[in-house]
Design a protein around this motif. Structure first.
Motif, PDB file in Angstrom:
ATOM      1  N   ALA A 363      -3.038 -40.398   0.932  1.00 30.44           N
ATOM      2  CA  ALA A 363      -1.979 -41.580  -0.192  1.00 30.44           C
ATOM      3  C   ALA A 363      -1.425 -42.020   0.309  1.00 30.44           C
ATOM      4  CB  ALA A 363      -1.464 -40.292  -1.303  1.00 30.44           C
ATOM      5  N   TRP A 364      -0.391 -41.610   2.141  1.00 33.67           N
ATOM      6  CA  TRP A 364       0.882 -42.267   2.009  1.00 33.67           C
ATOM      7  C   TRP A 364       0.165 -43.672   2.515  1.00 33.67           C
ATOM      8  CZ3 TRP A 364       5.998 -41.807   0.980  1.00 33.67           C
ATOM      9  CH2 TRP A 364       6.799 -42.364   0.946  1.00 33.67           C
ATOM     10  N   GLU A 365      -0.263 -43.423   4.158  1.00 32.49           N
ATOM     11  CA  GLU A 365      -1.498 -44.574   3.998  1.00 32.49           C
ATOM     12  C   GLU A 365      -1.496 -45.641   2.742  1.00 32.49           C
ATOM     13  OE1 GLU A 365      -4.434 -42.528   6.775  1.00 32.49           O
ATOM     14  OE2 GLU A 365      -2.242 -41.946   7.894  1.00 32.49           O
ATOM     15  N   ARG A 366      -1.754 -45.374   1.746  1.00 28.33           N
ATOM     16  CA  ARG A 366      -2.782 -46.100   1.330  1.00 28.33           C
ATOM     17  C   ARG A 366      -1.829 -47.157   0.763  1.00 28.33           C
ATOM     18  NH1 ARG A 366      -6.818 -41.782   0.257  1.00 28.33           N
ATOM     19  NH2 ARG A 366      -6.075 -41.755  -2.013  1.00 28.33           N
ATOM     20  N   PHE A 367      -0.693 -45.975  -0.361  1.00 26.51           N
ATOM     21  CA  PHE A 367      -0.370 -46.311  -1.078  1.00 26.51           C
ATOM     22  C   PHE A 367       1.631 -46.768  -0.572  1.00 26.51           C
ATOM     23  CE2 PHE A 367      -3.309 -44.522  -3.232  1.00 26.51           C
ATOM     24  CZ  PHE A 367      -3.920 -45.840  -4.120  1.00 26.51           C
ATOM     25  N   GLY A 368       2.180 -45.915  -0.059  1.00 22.92           N
ATOM     26  CA  GLY A 368       3.084 -46.150   0.794  1.00 22.92           C
ATOM     27  C   GLY A 368       3.876 -46.384   2.155  1.00 22.92           C
ATOM     28  N   PRO A 369       5.187 -47.076   1.731  1.00 23.15           N
ATOM     29  CA  PRO A 369       6.286 -47.612   2.308  1.00 23.15           C
ATOM     30  C   PRO A 369       5.515 -47.967   3.723  1.00 23.15           C
ATOM     31  CG  PRO A 369       7.486 -46.768   1.697  1.00 23.15           C
ATOM     32  CD  PRO A 369       6.224 -45.848   1.211  1.00 23.15           C
ATOM     33  N   ALA A 370       6.231 -48.991   4.289  1.00 24.51           N
ATOM     34  CA  ALA A 370       5.049 -49.436   5.949  1.00 24.51           C
ATOM     35  C   ALA A 370       6.159 -47.858   6.382  1.00 24.51           C
ATOM     36  CB  ALA A 370       6.172 -50.338   6.254  1.00 24.51           C
ATOM     37  N   PHE A 371       6.781 -47.303   5.399  1.00 19.71           N
ATOM     38  CA  PHE A 371       8.235 -46.027   6.627  1.00 19.71           C
ATOM     39  C   PHE A 371       7.094 -45.027   7.805  1.00 19.71           C
ATOM     40  CE2 PHE A 371      11.636 -47.430   5.059  1.00 19.71           C
ATOM     41  CZ  PHE A 371      12.035 -48.388   5.746  1.00 19.71           C
ATOM     42  N   GLU A 372       7.180 -44.907   8.333  1.00 19.57           N
ATOM     43  CA  GLU A 372       5.982 -43.207   8.331  1.00 19.57           C
ATOM     44  C   GLU A 372       6.311 -41.492   7.865  1.00 19.57           C
ATOM     45  OE1 GLU A 372       3.661 -40.662  12.189  1.00 19.57           O
ATOM     46  OE2 GLU A 372       5.032 -42.372  12.606  1.00 19.57           O
ATOM     47  N   LEU A 373       5.395 -41.435   6.921  1.00 20.60           N
ATOM     48  CA  LEU A 373       5.462 -39.495   6.942  1.00 20.60           C
ATOM     49  C   LEU A 373       5.137 -39.132   7.897  1.00 20.60           C
ATOM     50  CD1 LEU A 373       5.544 -38.153   4.052  1.00 20.60           C
ATOM     51  CD2 LEU A 373       3.496 -37.951   3.813  1.00 20.60           C
ATOM     52  N   LYS A 374       6.549 -38.625   7.923  1.00 25.02           N
ATOM     53  CA  LYS A 374       6.955 -37.574   9.410  1.00 25.02           C
ATOM     54  C   LYS A 374       6.822 -36.054   9.364  1.00 25.02           C
ATOM     55  CE  LYS A 374       8.577 -40.747  12.256  1.00 25.02           C
ATOM     56  NZ  LYS A 374       9.734 -41.989  13.357  1.00 25.02           N
ATOM     57  N   LYS A 375       7.441 -35.759   8.541  1.00 22.79           N
ATOM     58  CA  LYS A 375       7.488 -34.162   8.581  1.00 22.79           C
ATOM     59  C   LYS A 375       7.550 -33.952   6.923  1.00 22.79           C
ATOM     60  CE  LYS A 375       9.623 -33.473  12.593  1.00 22.79           C
ATOM     61  NZ  LYS A 375       9.009 -33.125  13.782  1.00 22.79           N
ATOM     62  N   PHE A 376       6.763 -32.208   7.149  1.00 20.58           N
ATOM     63  CA  PHE A 376       6.338 -31.877   5.921  1.00 20.58           C
ATOM     64  C   PHE A 376       6.973 -30.348   5.461  1.00 20.58           C
ATOM     65  CE2 PHE A 376       2.622 -33.702   7.054  1.00 20.58           C
ATOM     66  CZ  PHE A 376       2.451 -34.016   5.615  1.00 20.58           C
ATOM     67  N   LEU A 377       7.484 -29.913   4.885  1.00 19.35           N
ATOM     68  CA  LEU A 377       8.494 -29.027   4.572  1.00 19.35           C
ATOM     69  C   LEU A 377       7.524 -27.716   3.588  1.00 19.35           C
ATOM     70  CD1 LEU A 377      12.361 -30.186   4.245  1.00 19.35           C
ATOM     71  CD2 LEU A 377      10.421 -28.960   6.818  1.00 19.35           C
ATOM     72  N   PRO A 378       6.834 -27.177   3.572  1.00 18.80           N
ATOM     73  CA  PRO A 378       6.794 -25.736   2.627  1.00 18.80           C
ATOM     74  C   PRO A 378       6.996 -25.050   1.533  1.00 18.80           C
ATOM     75  CG  PRO A 378       6.984 -24.939   3.892  1.00 18.80           C
ATOM     76  CD  PRO A 378       7.432 -25.330   4.468  1.00 18.80           C
ATOM     77  N   TYR A 379       6.381 -25.593   0.270  1.00 18.19           N
ATOM     78  CA  TYR A 379       7.522 -24.948  -1.092  1.00 18.19           C
ATOM     79  C   TYR A 379       7.356 -23.077  -1.303  1.00 18.19           C
ATOM     80  CZ  TYR A 379       8.325 -24.160  -5.964  1.00 18.19           C
ATOM     81  OH  TYR A 379       8.722 -23.484  -6.910  1.00 18.19           O
ATOM     82  N   ASP A 380       9.533 -22.727  -0.887  1.00 18.01           N
ATOM     83  CA  ASP A 380       8.634 -21.431  -0.666  1.00 18.01           C
ATOM     84  C   ASP A 380      10.023 -21.139  -1.327  1.00 18.01           C
ATOM     85  OD1 ASP A 380       9.239 -18.946   0.387  1.00 18.01           O
ATOM     86  OD2 ASP A 380       8.872 -19.308   2.726  1.00 18.01           O
ATOM     87  N   PRO A 381      10.056 -21.084  -2.744  1.00 18.15           N
ATOM     88  CA  PRO A 381      10.741 -20.390  -3.749  1.00 18.15           C
ATOM     89  C   PRO A 381      11.115 -19.115  -3.951  1.00 18.15           C
ATOM     90  CG  PRO A 381       8.326 -19.745  -4.510  1.00 18.15           C
ATOM     91  CD  PRO A 381       8.533 -21.149  -3.852  1.00 18.15           C
ATOM     92  N   GLY A 382      10.673 -17.953  -2.971  1.00 20.79           N
ATOM     93  CA  GLY A 382      11.237 -17.125  -2.303  1.00 20.79           C
ATOM     94  C   GLY A 382      12.152 -16.962  -1.909  1.00 20.79           C
TER      95      GLY A 382
END
Length: 434
Positions: A363-382
């Motif tokens: 989705a980022w490559e299709r619709f996102g800005p020129a900045f690269e999506l580099k990192k992911f942090l998980p959802y860890d509510p606990g």
């Protein structure tokens, strides 16, 4: 061309009169009784230089910045070496009170040249100004072995909402302190400062506001900064914190010139300075304020301008992703040099779909800005809730959590990382073995 000058204080008649009798290099257009009158005269466009014969102790970094913004250079007369040193820290040239009119004229011309960018040997200098070499003048920004500092500034920014700026900033500080670095964490959010609450600290005293006040007066150095900052000890290392303002209506205490000086001293004090910024990047507050009024969003914009690394944090959900896309466009317009590292936080399949990292990248490559999506942090509510309830960091409350490993992977050197960049990689490897 003659330089219009205003003066303040009961300066010697022969000094001011001598300036008036020079007929050319400078022209005294008004004698003011006090600094507010001088400020009003300068803001009206009456002068290009101001001579402070008395009352230099009333000069602050914010006032100097306001005068500089309207093109007015400042020269203060003092025989006190400590006062001259203080003036130098806030960008004011000084001369001895016994200076004669011709030498003062040279000093004025030199200060105006420096302010306008012509420099000491630039074009447009008058021949009379060249005679000022013998004048004992303290330059506005003299070279110093400790300036600039060697410290690195990391700014953590994100759009409106709750993308996790503060959690990430605090844990970045903790992880880098655990690696043996000298770290200072700064809460510069002028809308909702919360570093103190996240770390379980008393927030009765706004450390950043105290530092800004001292910087504004020119009395802040690395030792004073260390005294103001609150130490936070963890099982793996210790870092210091400048807590944020205790109420949103105190934002006027975080003026841009003073905050810039605080960050300069922070570079000298620490190896790494982590700044938790606010979300708002609007710079057109002059629409509702006088053009010389303080700017609320300067506390966000100035760290972003000075940062060596900017982490732009967004929430990985149908609301957070569009906000981040729009926010990055605003960030590029407001701070073109930022080049942010884009971090997607709270990544989970329930809000994005199966293989959330792949879905987000596509989705980022299709619709996102020129900045690269580099990192992911998980959802860890606990893990996040456990740390928040204990007023501690993930490295203490949940050291083996996926979120803690991902934050460490974000900032630590490759040989110190405990996991690969994908927050789901460990699960994938376990499944492959099965």
């Amino acid at each position: 061309m003659s330089i219009p000058v205003v003066t303040v204080g009961q300066s010697r008649d022969d000094l001011v009169g001598g300036l008036e009798r020079l007929h050319g290099p400078v022209t005294v257009v008004r004698r003011c009784a006090e600094l507010p009158e001088l400020l009003a005269a300068c803001q009206s466009g009456l002068a290009r230089a101001a001579v402070i014969a008395e009352g230099s102790e009333g000069l602050t970094a914010s006032l100097v910045d306001r005068l500089g913004a309207v093109g007015v250079a400042i020269i203060a007369l003092t025989d006190n070496e400590d006062e001259a040193a203080r003036l130098r820290k806030i960008g004011v040239a000084s001369a001895l009170t016994a200076v004669d009119s011709a030498e003062l004229s040279a000093c004025i011309a030199d200060a105006v040249d420096q302010l306008t960018g012509a420099g000491a040997h630039g074009p447009g200098r008058s021949s009379l100004a060249d005679t000022g070499a013998a004048l004992k003048v303290t330059p506005a920004e003299p070279p110093s072995p400790e300036t600039p500092g060697a410290g690195r500034i990391i700014a953590v920014w994100g759009p409106a909402g709750a993308p996790g700026r503060t959690t990430i900033a605090a844990n970045i500080a903790g992880e880098m302190a655990a690696d043996g670095k000298k770290v200072l964490l700064v809460d510069a959010d002028s809308y909702g400062a919360s570093i103190a609450a996240v770390l379980g600290l008393m927030d009765e005293s706004a450390g950043l506001a105290q530092a800004c006040r001292q910087a504004d007066q020119g009395t802040l150095d690395a030792a004073a900064l260390a005294r103001i900052a609150t130490p936070v000890a963890t099982t793996s290392g210790t870092f210091r914190v400048l807590t944020g303002i205790t109420r949103p209506d105190r934002w006027t205490e975080l003026r841009a010139p003073a905050l810039a000086l605080v960050l300069e001293r922070a570079r000298q004090y620490a190896d790494v300075v982590v700044v938790d910024t606010g979300f708002c990047l609007e710079a057109d507050e002059e629409l509702s304020f006088d053009t010389m009024a303080p700017r609320r969003n300067a506390a966000t914009l100035r760290p972003l301008e000075l940062a060596d690394t900017v982490f732009a944090v967004g929430a990985a959900d149908p609301v957070g992703v569009p906000r981040l896309v729009r926010g990055l466009a605003e960030l590029e317009a407001a701070v073109p040099q930022a080049s942010p590292t884009v971090v997607m936080n709270k990544v989970r399949a329930s809000s994005v779909g199966r293989s959330p990292e792949r879905q987000l990248r596509d989705a980022w490559e299709r619709f996102g800005p020129a900045f690269e999506l580099k990192k992911f942090l998980p959802y860890d509510p606990g893990a996040a809730d456990t740390a928040l309830l204990a007023g501690s960091l993930l490295l203490e409350a949940a050291p083996d959590s996926a979120l803690r490993r991902a934050v460490r992977d974000l900032v630590c050197a490759p040989d110190q990382q405990k996991s690969k960049s994908s927050v789901f990689s460990s699960t994938a490897r376990r499944r492959a073995k099965d």
